[in-house]
Structures are given as C-alpha cells and as structure tokens.
Scaffold this motif. Structure first.
Motif, mmCIF file in Angstrom:
data_model
loop_
_atom_site.group_PDB
_atom_site.id
_atom_site.type_symbol
_atom_site.label_atom_id
_atom_site.label_comp_id
_atom_site.label_asym_id
_atom_site.label_seq_id
_atom_site.Cartn_x
_atom_site.Cartn_y
_atom_site.Cartn_z
ATOM 1 N N SER A 1 6.319 -66.282 57.087
ATOM 2 C CA SER A 1 6.783 -66.532 58.484
ATOM 3 C C SER A 1 5.437 -67.853 58.512
ATOM 4 C CB SER A 1 5.924 -65.456 59.344
ATOM 5 O OG SER A 1 5.731 -66.209 60.601
ATOM 6 N N LEU A 2 6.360 -68.876 58.783
ATOM 7 C CA LEU A 2 5.266 -69.817 59.375
ATOM 8 C C LEU A 2 4.469 -70.060 60.145
ATOM 9 C CD1 LEU A 2 7.456 -72.958 57.958
ATOM 10 C CD2 LEU A 2 5.471 -72.194 57.023
ATOM 11 N N ASP A 3 5.604 -69.311 61.506
ATOM 12 C CA ASP A 3 4.465 -69.021 62.807
ATOM 13 C C ASP A 3 2.912 -68.606 62.436
ATOM 14 O OD1 ASP A 3 5.628 -70.397 65.009
ATOM 15 O OD2 ASP A 3 6.728 -68.933 65.874
ATOM 16 N N GLU A 4 3.093 -67.337 61.687
ATOM 17 C CA GLU A 4 1.666 -67.122 61.609
ATOM 18 C C GLU A 4 0.959 -68.180 60.972
ATOM 19 O OE1 GLU A 4 0.929 -64.321 62.934
ATOM 20 O OE2 GLU A 4 2.678 -64.225 63.315
ATOM 21 N N HIS A 5 1.187 -69.132 59.851
ATOM 22 C CA HIS A 5 -0.346 -69.972 59.247
ATOM 23 C C HIS A 5 -0.114 -71.101 60.316
ATOM 24 C CE1 HIS A 5 -1.064 -66.082 57.172
ATOM 25 N NE2 HIS A 5 0.588 -66.760 57.054
ATOM 26 N N TYR A 6 0.651 -71.648 60.718
ATOM 27 C CA TYR A 6 0.757 -73.183 61.534
ATOM 28 C C TYR A 6 0.716 -72.630 63.164
ATOM 29 C CZ TYR A 6 1.439 -74.988 56.534
ATOM 30 O OH TYR A 6 1.198 -75.189 55.331
ATOM 31 N N ARG B 1 -0.020 -82.384 67.326
ATOM 32 C CA ARG B 1 0.611 -82.234 66.068
ATOM 33 C C ARG B 1 0.152 -80.819 65.221
ATOM 34 N NH1 ARG B 1 -4.780 -81.523 63.821
ATOM 35 N NH2 ARG B 1 -6.290 -82.636 65.692
ATOM 36 N N PHE B 2 1.724 -80.460 64.106
ATOM 37 C CA PHE B 2 0.909 -79.066 63.430
ATOM 38 C C PHE B 2 -0.295 -79.276 62.847
ATOM 39 C CE2 PHE B 2 5.166 -80.219 62.585
ATOM 40 C CZ PHE B 2 5.920 -79.371 62.772
ATOM 41 N N GLU B 3 -1.036 -78.408 62.707
ATOM 42 C CA GLU B 3 -2.385 -77.920 61.820
ATOM 43 C C GLU B 3 -2.606 -76.748 61.279
ATOM 44 O OE1 GLU B 3 -6.328 -78.985 61.672
ATOM 45 O OE2 GLU B 3 -4.502 -79.699 63.020
ATOM 46 N N ALA B 4 -2.344 -76.509 60.275
ATOM 47 C CA ALA B 4 -3.186 -75.401 59.818
ATOM 48 C C ALA B 4 -3.987 -74.571 59.968
ATOM 49 C CB ALA B 4 -2.981 -76.135 57.868
ATOM 50 N N GLY B 5 -3.916 -72.937 59.537
ATOM 51 C CA GLY B 5 -4.953 -72.249 59.972
ATOM 52 C C GLY B 5 -5.158 -72.152 61.743
ATOM 53 N N GLU B 6 -3.612 -72.483 61.593
ATOM 54 C CA GLU B 6 -3.166 -71.803 64.141
ATOM 55 C C GLU B 6 -2.149 -71.418 63.512
ATOM 56 O OE1 GLU B 6 -5.510 -72.699 66.072
ATOM 57 O OE2 GLU B 6 -7.199 -73.425 64.645
ATOM 58 N N ARG B 7 -2.065 -70.429 65.045
ATOM 59 C CA ARG B 7 -0.174 -70.252 64.849
ATOM 60 C C ARG B 7 0.878 -70.477 66.339
ATOM 61 N NH1 ARG B 7 -2.784 -63.461 65.573
ATOM 62 N NH2 ARG B 7 -0.402 -63.478 65.099
ATOM 63 N N HIS B 8 1.584 -69.652 65.900
ATOM 64 C CA HIS B 8 2.640 -70.135 66.978
ATOM 65 C C HIS B 8 3.444 -71.569 67.491
ATOM 66 C CE1 HIS B 8 2.786 -65.920 67.280
ATOM 67 N NE2 HIS B 8 1.106 -65.569 67.834
ATOM 68 N N TYR B 9 3.079 -72.119 66.927
ATOM 69 C CA TYR B 9 4.150 -73.604 66.735
ATOM 70 C C TYR B 9 5.296 -73.795 67.797
ATOM 71 C CZ TYR B 9 6.995 -74.104 62.710
ATOM 72 O OH TYR B 9 7.761 -73.038 61.425
#
Length: 570
Positions: free
Chosen positions: A140-145, A151-159
């Motif tokens: 799940s990318l939503d749990e890590h971006y 803008r996209f940010e790694a380590g964040e959630r729910h893009y």
C-alpha cells in the motif's frame, strides 16, 4: 544473467558449473563457477541467501536441464523433497569470459516487474524471492507516501485523499518507476506531481517493502548491470529493451554475432516480451531459451508440407508459445502461478505487435526470410500463454502440436537415405601347389605313396562280366593303343620323355584342389577300366595315366597295387 546466450557445452561437475564461454573479442574460453558458494538448501528448497546446497542433495538427482539446475534436497525431517529447479540464467552472467553469480538484491529495478497500480494506492508486481522464483507481491503506497502542499513526500501517508489521476510510468529498460498524478495544495490548487518509487520501495526476499534511506541509495539498474555486460551483443540487447529509435542497428549487431536468423528472432522476441511486461529480467531469460532451443521455431521444410496458411501459422504459433509457456512456468513459484499470470496479463502492452512488424521489415530489407514471424501476433500468443498458466487448455494449440508431431514423424519415415555400397568380396587365397603336394623324389617312399592312387580291389568275375558287357567302341580302343605307344617311348632313353611331375607342377601354377579332383575323371566302381578320363582341359587321357591335383603323370611300374588290365579281343 542469460549466460547461456554466450556459452556452450554446459556441464555440472559436482557443484561446479562448467562451460565454454565467449569473450568480448569473440573468442571462446573455459570457465567454471562453484554454485555451492552461492545457493543453499532451506528445508528442501533452493535458497539464494544461503550456501552449500550440494552438501544436502541426493547425488544422483543433481543435473542440468539447459540452464536449469535441478536436484532433490534433504528436508529438516531427513527425507528428500521432490525435485526442485532454479533457472541459472537469472543469476549467472558471463563477465568478460568468466562466470559470475549475481546475488539477489533489494533493487526494485533488477528483480521485479509487471508492476501495476490498483485503486490508485496499491502497487502490485512480480518479485524474485529467495527460492529464485517470481511470485506476486503488493504494498500500500498510501501508508508510506503523502501529499505535502501539492507534492509527494516519502514517509508520510494518505496522498490519495488529496489527489487524482494517478498512474505508473516506467521505462522499458528500467531506470525508474515513477508514480505520477495531480495533488492539491493548501489553497486548493492542483499541481502535477511525480516521485520515483525505486528510491524507497525495495525487494526484501521476494516481498515489496518500504525502506527510507538516510543517505543516497545506489539503485542497480538492469540495463548497465546485466544487459550491457552480455559479451559481444550486450549493447544491442540493452538498446532494444530501451526502445531506442535506431533499432535497425541493434538487429544487425545481434544477427552478425549470432550468425543465425532463428537466434536473432529469439533474442528479439524475448526483448519484446520483456518490454511488454516491463520486466527485462524475465524477457531476457525467455529470449535466451528461444535463441538456444533448436525446435522453438518450425523450420521451413516442415512448414512447407502444410498447404493451408492458417493451419501453418497456427502450428508456428503453438511451437513458439510452448517454449514461452515452459520458460515462464519454470520461473514462477508453484503455488502462485495463476495469480502471477493475472499480473502478466494486466501489464501486457499491445504495442508488442508493432515492434514485431519492425523486425519483419528489417528482415525484408536484408532480403532474408522471417517466415516464423509471418502472420504472427505476439500479443495474441502471450494471451494464450497466460490462459495456460491459469490452468486453461488451448485446444487449437493442442491439435496444432499433434499435427506437428505427425509431420515430423512422417518426414523422418519418408526420409530417403542412399543404400550402403555392396560389399567387396575378398579374393580367395591362392594355394601354391608346392605347399600341398610334396615333390616326388626318388627313394622317398612317403611321397610315392601320396602320389599313388588308392587301390581298387575287384573280383575277376566282376571285371570279366563288365568287360564282356561293355560295348566295343573302336574310338575307345584307339586311345588305349596310343597309351601303350607312349609307354614304350617313355622306357626308351633315345625317345624324349614327358616332363617330370615336379616340372609340370611348377609350370602349371596354382590350381584349385576341387577342380583337380573333378578333372581326374575317376571311374565309378565296377565301371569300364578302359574308358577315357578327363585331364582338366577337356582332352582325353588314356588308361595308364593318372591326374593328381590336375597334373597328368605316368604310372610307373613301382606304383602300389597295380590294377589288372582288361584284354579285349577283336
């Protein structure tokens, strides 16, 4: 990777992989690699993160089947598991004429493919695991971006909650896997955004995982790490995977180094498949299988026996599809084949047929035959392969392969071979007369006994009755008188006598003993003693002369058991 493309005479000697490999200058050299240092046994399964698999393998079960390493490995319970196989083309590469093992890495670009985006937030794909097989994995990318002000940010959630129009973009030859979409900023404006997932999404022993690196992460790309290191044709293979415009040059480089139209077509088809499913590793292994299998393509002679072009095309498609199916089946984990086939179908690019048309056009420019690609749709063929991987049966392929087997059997039966040349008879050995009959020497009693005929003991009554009953032929009496005259001349020293037996033997040369016995014209028992005898040349020999081994001799008075003469009166 794909070392079998530039290797021949593959052998497994114990745990050592031995082959003759090609160097960048085109020459060939001997190379070996100890697989025991790179592959292990994990409860009856091959494991790329361990070593010493050979120490717990059943000796007789270890063998190579093409580039496949096959063996039965011992389990924890002490028994041997069923045979397991691992495709060495995925991990062994020919580097400047030496065999090297490519360890399983965590790079998303090297041992992962068929990546798709589901529900805008779930990344799915095929990933190579510890057992050397590809299996489906999802994260799940939503749990890590997340979305930080557009803008996209790694380590964040729910893009996904503040974005839209998400999709994946990745090059044919790897290099990046980008998540692209539109994100809303704090003021509600939409901004185009993208991020390279290969920076943080990695392969952890066959599973997709998120790993944020504190410092710059070196991502291993398939193109420089594998493709460009293939001797002789590496740059051409890498260029085809990248889909560059000048593909004619790459076709020419591959064809000039393989010296085989089938090998060129096989490598190109494997490259096209790798581009279509966005997994260069799988495509290169498929290309190596097609280029090195002699029966992957139906030869022109066999195809010419089928008059119907539709049936001929179906037979070619079935023969090619069978090899693609078997190669993919060997690279997929046993318990995930159906799910892996679903991912293959979801990622398949229909542009593969246009790439095939470009290859056919190049063959036509070179005035070369590319009949294997005539009326062949790789997209349709791969869809049928995917159906087979999902457990369905392609009836038309089954019938086509049966028809192909019948054609090959009839061709082999009707194949004419020239009859063997007739055997040359060996000449009969010549028998020297001196070796058989000893020369007659005066005083040699044994030789005289050999020369003398066997005595014929007959009663006088039988002789009288036979002589009285015999017809008095005047022509039969004349030779008898000539015989007496000859005997008189032989006793008179003034009259020239006949050549002695020894000289006669030397002058007559070699003769057959059977012919001499037949030529003697022996008289049957109780027959007329005054009848003529043959001398072997058709001439008559009078009574009193005897033929020994075809040599006419005079019976002297010292001959044993003198025969009584028959006196006739006129």
């Amino acid at each position: 990777m794909a070392f079998s493309l530039t290797a021949k005479n593959l052998e497994l000697r114990g745990s050592w992989l031995v082959a003759v490999v090609q160097k960048p200058d085109g020459s060939w050299t001997f190379a070996k690699l100890n697989l025991n240092d790179h592959i292990g046994n994990n409860n009856g399964e091959f494991d790329l993160t361990m070593d010493r698999w050979y120490n717990s393998a059943e000796d007789w079960s270890c063998h190579l089947r093409g580039p496949l390493l096959c063996a039965q490995l011992r389990t924890i319970a002490g028994s041997y598991a069923p045979e397991r196989c691992i495709n060495l083309d995925l991990f062994v590469k020919n580097h400047d004429g030496s065999l090297e093992f490519q360890d399983l890495t965590d790079s998303l670009l090297l041992y992962a493919g068929c990546l798709t985006l589901r529900d805008d937030a779930h990344l799915r794909g095929l990933v190579a695991g510890r057992d050397g097989k590809f299996s489906p994995s999802e994260i799940s990318l939503d749990e890590h971006y997340g979305n930080i002000n557009g803008r996209f940010e790694a380590g964040e959630r729910h893009y996904s909650r503040s974005g839209r129009n998400f999709r994946l973009e990745q090059g044919s030859g790897g290099g990046a896997v980008r998540l692209v979409g539109e994100l809303m900023d704090c003021e509600g404006a939409w901004h185009d955004a993208d991020i390279d997932l290969s920076d943080c999404i990695v392969n952890q022993n066959g599973k997709l995982a998120f790993l944020k690196h504190d410092e710059e992460f070196v991502r291993e790309d398939w193109t420089p790490t594998i493709a460009e290191q293939i001797p002789v044709m590496g740059e051409a293979v890498a260029g085809l995977h990248l889909g560059e415009d000048n593909e004619d040059r790459f076709y020419y480089e591959i064809a000039s180094n393989t010296n085989s139209a089938d090998a060129t077509v096989g490598i190109a088809i494997g490259t096209f498949i790798g581009r279509a499913i966005r997994c260069p590793a799988i495509g290169m292994v498929v290309g190596a299988r097609l280029a090195t299998s002699p029966d992957a393509f139906v030869d022109t002679f066999t195809a010419s026996t089928v008059e119907d072009p539709e049936v001929r095309s179906r037979i070619r498609e079935a023969a090619l599809g069978r090899h693609v199916f078997e190669t993919l089946r060997d690279m997929l984990a046993d318990d995930t084949v159906a799910a892996a086939a679903e991912l293959l179908g979801a990622s398949l690019d229909p542009e593969i047929d246009s790439w095939t048309a470009g290859l056919v056009a190049w063959f036509e420019k070179q005035e070369l035959a590319a009949t294997v690609l005539t009326d062949l749709s790789l997209h349709a063929m791969l869809n049928k392969v995917i159906k087979q991987l999902q457990g369905e049966t392609v009836e038309e392929w089954t019938k086509a392969l049966e028809q192909l087997a019948d054609i090959k059997e009839s061709t082999a039966t009707l194949k004419l071979t020239p009859p063997p040349p007739p055997p040359v008879p060996e000449p009969e050995p010549e028998i020297e007369i001196e070796d058989v009959v000893p020369a007659v020497v005066e005083g040699d009693a044994e030789a005289k006994e050999l020369q003398a005929p066997e005595p014929q003991v007959e009663s006088a009554e039988v002789q009288d009755s036979s002589s009285s009953a015999a017809p008095q032929d005047p022509q039969a009496v004349a030779p008898a008188s000539q015989d007496q005259d000859s005997a008189t001349k032989a006793q008179d020293p003034k009259i020239p006598t006949q050549q002695p037996p020894a000289a006669a033997a030397a002058s007559s040369g070699t003769v057959s003993t059977r012919q001499s016995s037949d030529a003697g014209g022996s008289v049957s028992k109780g027959g007329d003693k005054g009848s003529l005898r043959g001398n072997g040349n058709g001439a008559a020999c009078a009574k009193g002369w005897h033929g020994i081994f075809g040599i006419t001799t005079f019976r002297r008075s010292w001959a044993r058991s003198k025969q009584p003469k028959v006196v006739t009166t006129s």
